[in-house]
Design a protein around this motif. Structure first.
Motif, PDB file in Angstrom:
ATOM      1  N   LYS A  24      57.590  89.048 -47.279  1.00 41.05           N
ATOM      2  CA  LYS A  24      56.712  88.077 -47.115  1.00 41.05           C
ATOM      3  C   LYS A  24      56.250  88.098 -45.632  1.00 41.05           C
ATOM      4  O   LYS A  24      55.093  87.681 -45.233  1.00 41.05           O
ATOM      5  N   LEU A  25      57.375  88.171 -44.789  1.00 39.85           N
ATOM      6  CA  LEU A  25      57.058  88.089 -43.331  1.00 39.85           C
ATOM      7  C   LEU A  25      56.637  89.386 -42.860  1.00 39.85           C
ATOM      8  O   LEU A  25      56.234  89.648 -41.537  1.00 39.85           O
ATOM      9  N   GLU A  26      56.378  90.301 -44.068  1.00 42.97           N
ATOM     10  CA  GLU A  26      55.816  91.770 -43.407  1.00 42.97           C
ATOM     11  C   GLU A  26      56.924  92.443 -42.267  1.00 42.97           C
ATOM     12  O   GLU A  26      56.291  93.033 -41.451  1.00 42.97           O
ATOM     13  N   VAL A  27      58.286  92.104 -42.405  1.00 41.15           N
ATOM     14  CA  VAL A  27      59.390  92.985 -41.593  1.00 41.15           C
ATOM     15  C   VAL A  27      59.611  94.273 -42.087  1.00 41.15           C
ATOM     16  O   VAL A  27      59.615  94.599 -43.364  1.00 41.15           O
ATOM     17  N   LYS A  28      59.137  95.256 -41.092  1.00 43.32           N
ATOM     18  CA  LYS A  28      59.192  96.609 -41.813  1.00 43.32           C
ATOM     19  C   LYS A  28      60.804  96.895 -42.254  1.00 43.32           C
ATOM     20  O   LYS A  28      61.796  96.446 -41.162  1.00 43.32           O
ATOM     21  N   PRO A  29      61.129  97.636 -43.097  1.00 45.96           N
ATOM     22  CA  PRO A  29      62.410  98.055 -43.425  1.00 45.96           C
ATOM     23  C   PRO A  29      63.062  98.913 -42.240  1.00 45.96           C
ATOM     24  O   PRO A  29      62.250  99.451 -41.590  1.00 45.96           O
ATOM     25  N   PRO A  30      64.384  98.967 -42.475  1.00 46.13           N
ATOM     26  CA  PRO A  30      65.073  99.777 -41.245  1.00 46.13           C
ATOM     27  C   PRO A  30      64.783 101.194 -41.685  1.00 46.13           C
ATOM     28  O   PRO A  30      64.495 101.649 -42.716  1.00 46.13           O
ATOM     29  N   LEU A  31      64.769 101.986 -40.560  1.00 47.92           N
ATOM     30  CA  LEU A  31      64.259 103.382 -40.583  1.00 47.92           C
ATOM     31  C   LEU A  31      65.316 104.236 -41.335  1.00 47.92           C
ATOM     32  O   LEU A  31      66.588 104.172 -40.950  1.00 47.92           O
ATOM     33  N   ASP A  32      65.019 105.117 -42.217  1.00 47.30           N
ATOM     34  CA  ASP A  32      66.121 105.893 -42.612  1.00 47.30           C
ATOM     35  C   ASP A  32      65.487 107.235 -42.126  1.00 47.30           C
ATOM     36  O   ASP A  32      64.560 107.439 -41.358  1.00 47.30           O
ATOM     37  N   MET A  33      66.524 108.278 -42.302  1.00 40.33           N
ATOM     38  CA  MET A  33      66.333 109.589 -41.598  1.00 40.33           C
ATOM     39  C   MET A  33      64.876 110.239 -41.880  1.00 40.33           C
ATOM     40  O   MET A  33      64.000 110.538 -41.103  1.00 40.33           O
ATOM     41  N   LYS A  34      64.415 109.855 -43.084  1.00 42.29           N
ATOM     42  CA  LYS A  34      62.990 110.354 -43.302  1.00 42.29           C
ATOM     43  C   LYS A  34      61.989 109.869 -42.577  1.00 42.29           C
ATOM     44  O   LYS A  34      60.996 110.483 -42.541  1.00 42.29           O
ATOM     45  N   GLN A  35      62.367 108.342 -42.449  1.00 39.93           N
ATOM     46  CA  GLN A  35      61.228 107.840 -41.809  1.00 39.93           C
ATOM     47  C   GLN A  35      61.495 107.663 -40.393  1.00 39.93           C
ATOM     48  O   GLN A  35      60.231 107.174 -39.804  1.00 39.93           O
ATOM     49  N   GLN A  36      62.174 108.242 -39.735  1.00 39.81           N
ATOM     50  CA  GLN A  36      62.305 108.481 -38.237  1.00 39.81           C
ATOM     51  C   GLN A  36      61.178 109.328 -37.682  1.00 39.81           C
ATOM     52  O   GLN A  36      60.802 110.379 -38.040  1.00 39.81           O
ATOM     53  N   PRO A  37      60.326 108.549 -36.775  1.00 33.57           N
ATOM     54  CA  PRO A  37      59.232 108.987 -36.150  1.00 33.57           C
ATOM     55  C   PRO A  37      59.451 110.088 -35.278  1.00 33.57           C
ATOM     56  O   PRO A  37      60.442 110.048 -34.494  1.00 33.57           O
ATOM     57  N   ASN A  38      58.565 111.085 -35.171  1.00 32.40           N
ATOM     58  CA  ASN A  38      58.552 111.835 -33.851  1.00 32.40           C
ATOM     59  C   ASN A  38      58.453 111.123 -32.575  1.00 32.40           C
ATOM     60  O   ASN A  38      57.881 109.820 -32.599  1.00 32.40           O
ATOM     61  N   ILE A  39      59.099 111.557 -31.564  1.00 32.80           N
ATOM     62  CA  ILE A  39      58.790 110.722 -30.199  1.00 32.80           C
ATOM     63  C   ILE A  39      58.424 111.657 -29.232  1.00 32.80           C
ATOM     64  O   ILE A  39      59.076 112.854 -29.219  1.00 32.80           O
ATOM     65  N   VAL A  40      57.313 111.314 -28.574  1.00 34.24           N
ATOM     66  CA  VAL A  40      56.549 112.136 -27.607  1.00 34.24           C
ATOM     67  C   VAL A  40      56.511 111.306 -26.266  1.00 34.24           C
ATOM     68  O   VAL A  40      55.762 110.382 -26.287  1.00 34.24           O
ATOM     69  N   VAL A  41      57.047 111.798 -25.219  1.00 35.48           N
ATOM     70  CA  VAL A  41      56.915 111.031 -23.969  1.00 35.48           C
ATOM     71  C   VAL A  41      55.895 111.851 -23.131  1.00 35.48           C
ATOM     72  O   VAL A  41      56.142 113.297 -22.993  1.00 35.48           O
ATOM     73  N   ILE A  42      54.869 111.465 -23.108  1.00 40.09           N
ATOM     74  CA  ILE A  42      53.873 112.444 -21.865  1.00 40.09           C
ATOM     75  C   ILE A  42      53.888 111.418 -20.612  1.00 40.09           C
ATOM     76  O   ILE A  42      53.581 110.484 -20.549  1.00 40.09           O
ATOM     77  N   TYR A  43      54.380 112.442 -19.660  1.00 41.60           N
ATOM     78  CA  TYR A  43      54.757 111.655 -18.341  1.00 41.60           C
ATOM     79  C   TYR A  43      53.888 112.552 -17.407  1.00 41.60           C
ATOM     80  O   TYR A  43      54.025 113.761 -17.243  1.00 41.60           O
ATOM     81  N   LEU A  44      53.185 111.755 -16.714  1.00 42.43           N
ATOM     82  CA  LEU A  44      52.161 112.556 -15.658  1.00 42.43           C
ATOM     83  C   LEU A  44      53.033 112.342 -14.314  1.00 42.43           C
ATOM     84  O   LEU A  44      53.824 111.611 -14.076  1.00 42.43           O
ATOM     85  N   ASP A  45      52.730 113.167 -13.270  1.00 41.98           N
ATOM     86  CA  ASP A  45      53.162 113.183 -11.988  1.00 41.98           C
ATOM     87  C   ASP A  45      52.284 112.522 -10.894  1.00 41.98           C
ATOM     88  O   ASP A  45      51.063 113.134 -10.682  1.00 41.98           O
ATOM     89  N   ASP A  46      52.475 111.305 -10.275  1.00 38.69           N
ATOM     90  CA  ASP A  46      51.766 110.745  -9.221  1.00 38.69           C
ATOM     91  C   ASP A  46      50.518 110.110  -9.816  1.00 38.69           C
ATOM     92  O   ASP A  46      49.742 110.107  -8.868  1.00 38.69           O
ATOM     93  N   LEU A  47      50.469 109.767 -10.993  1.00 39.39           N
ATOM     94  CA  LEU A  47      49.309 109.065 -11.535  1.00 39.39           C
ATOM     95  C   LEU A  47      49.427 107.784 -11.354  1.00 39.39           C
ATOM     96  O   LEU A  47      50.296 107.015 -11.457  1.00 39.39           O
TER      97      LEU A  47
END
Ligand code: NG6
Ligand code: CA
Length: 507
Positions: A24-47
């Motif tokens: 009802k509250l639309e709380v997302k279910p806990p992530l299981d292995m399959k749902q683990q998102p890829n994570i990308v950190v894009i980091y600039l230098d001196d921006l």
């Protein structure tokens, strides 16, 4: 067993009802292995905080980064811990304040690895949660354990602190060795032309900016007068390794291709990619197709180049069907600088552009522009677009991403702000300690307190204010983001209050 059965029933009923409530509250279910998102950190230098059109720049257009901001959370109080590279990167990867480690200062290219191989790191944590991990781009956290032999396996390297794969430039684009290193091996090294590096003295007969100024295609302003590579004078001396030397103008395309290939080759399981871009750090060497495109000289051109690379990288995620399963974190390691040691028209061609975006200071500074940087989180279909003024810091990624992958991490310095990064809460940190040149200051709510420090008030070669002065400084950033009115004398009570918080946090 009767008792067990009935308690199981109670638990099952509770789960049933809590699921109903959550849906009802639309709380997302806990992530299981399959749902683990890829994570990308894009980091600039001196921006800088003001270097992107999504952060108010009018003289430069960065549509691809703007698209991340428009579709994600754009933070207006997002911080690097530090006003220079090495300490900020240390905090990003370890979740530990860099001022706790006395060696966390701008490192020369031959410095030993700064991160203890026993230390917790973001890639280690994600690795334990089943992620594949990689860094592509700028490292600048030291390599080896002193006296690196660049012609053998370089160890420890990023691979010993949690990255399964690494493709890096060792320190900065302006420091030797000017070669790429892949999983501890110099790329393209000819064994008959070994590399030697020295930060104190030159190798006999090797040209430097002083001995052979006629070889230069870029002129040095301060520092940067040692070995010459591709016509550009660098910091430090290097001999040999000719075939392995990178091409500066191709560096952006080179790292982009590596990042795209990584995604394509690792898409079947969750991955963490730390894409550490080199722009707009000096020497600014845009590919010829970006030269002159910003009208601001090389500094503007490489910002356009970086924005283009990010657009291409996002296209790859889309083509590979990964966009809705990838969390992107975009930020910069420290604030902006114009003249950082080369004559490259950054000052002369700046025009109306304000890289600081109305903040005070810049790279090397304890004033806001030193550490307050662009900070965006993006996850298509998961994050509701939003602008957040919560105080968040790169140091919090360790605890927050740990929480995302169900690995809650006890950390003294890193706070779990995952809900805030996902745009589901506006609650940030109460307090944050920022750092410049080993001096620290406290951001607390709307306030910032900078203790007195001796030392130059303006970094005279660069022109940025350092934040040093012999008096306490206190600003209310809500009404004075440009830090023009020091309220330390007017509001001694607040000053005292913050001094106490600061002392306690620095324990
Ligand atoms: C400074 C360099 C500067 C830059 C900086 C590191 C001189 C005079 N200046 O010492 O050009 O390389 O170090 O920048 O050498 S950072 O973004 O990696 O911290
Ligand atoms: Ca930097």
């Amino acid at each position: 067993t009767k008792w067990l059965n009935s308690s199981l029933l109670i638990v099952a009923t509770m789960i049933f009802f809590s699921c109903k409530i959550s849906s009802k509250l639309e709380v997302k279910p806990p992530l299981d292995m399959k749902q683990q998102p890829n994570i990308v950190v894009i980091y600039l230098d001196d921006l800088g905080y003001g270097d992107l059109s999504c952060y108010g720049a009018t003289e430069i257009n960065t549509p691809n980064i703007d698209a991340l901001a428009d579709g994600g959370v754009r933070f207006t109080s997002g911080y690097a811990t530090s006003a220079t590279c090495t300490p900020s990167r240390y905090a990003l990867l370890t979740g530990v304040y860099p001022w706790r480690n006395k060696n966390a200062k701008i490192l020369p290219g031959d410095a030993p690895l700064l991160i203890d191989t026993e230390q917790q790191t973001l890639p280690k944590l994600l690795s334990k949660a089943g992620y594949q991990t990689a860094i592509i781009g700028k490292w600048h956290l030291g390599l080896g354990s002193g006296n690196v032999n660049w012609n053998e396996t370089i160890k420890p390297s990023p691979n010993e602190v949690g990255f399964d794969e690494s493709y890096i430039l060792a320190a900065t684009q302006d420091r030797v060795p000017t070669v790429y290193i892949e999983n501890g091996h110099v790329v393209g090294l000819d064994k008959n032309d070994p590399i030697e590096v020295d930060y104190k003295k030159n190798f006999e007969g090797e040209p430097t900016a002083i001995s052979n100024p006629e070889m230069l295609t870029m002129k040095w302003h301060h520092g940067h007068n040692n070995s010459i590579v591709n016509g550009i004078p660098r910091i430090g001396y290097m001999k040999g390794g000719n075939d392995a030397k990178w091409s500066d103008v191709d560096m952006a395309d080179h790292f982009l291709k590596k990042a795209q290939d990584y995604v394509k080759n690792h898409k079947r399981n969750p991955f963490f990619l730390y894409y550490a871009m080199q722009q707009p750090h000096v020497p600014r060497t845009p590919h010829p197709r970006f030269v002159g495109k910003s009208g601001m000289g090389p500094r503007g051109d490489v910002i356009l180049e970086a924005d283009w690379c990010i657009g291409e990288f996002m296209k790859t995620l889309k083509e590979e069907g990964l966009l809705e399963n990838t969390l992107i974190v975009f930020s910069s390691d420290n604030g902006p600088v114009l003249n950082d040691g080369y004559f490259d028209e950054a000052v002369e061609k700046l025009g109306k552009h304000d890289p600081k975006g109305g903040l005070r200071g810049g790279k090397y500074s304890l004033f806001e522009a030193g550490t307050r940087v662009p900070f965006i989180t993006y996850w298509k279909g998961r994050i509701t677009p939003n602008v957040s003024d919560a105080i968040v810091c790169q140091i919090d990624l360790l605890a927050s991403l740990g929480n995302l992958v169900n690995r809650d991490e006890k950390s003294t310095d890193s706070e779990n702000l995952m809900n805030t990064f996902l745009g589901e809460s506006n609650k940030g940190r109460d307090n944050l300690i920022i750092e410049a040149n080993s001096h620290t200051a406290l951001r607390s709510g709307d306030w910032i307190m900078i203790p007195p420090y001796k030392g130059e008030v303006i970094n005279k070669n660069v022109g940025n204010e350092t934040g040093n002065s012999l008096e306490y400084k206190l600003y209310n950033l809500k009404i004075d983001v440009g830090q023009k009115h020091n309220l330390a004398k007017e509001n001694p009570q607040k000053l005292k209050e913050l001094m106490v918080v600061f002392e306690n946090l620095k324990q």
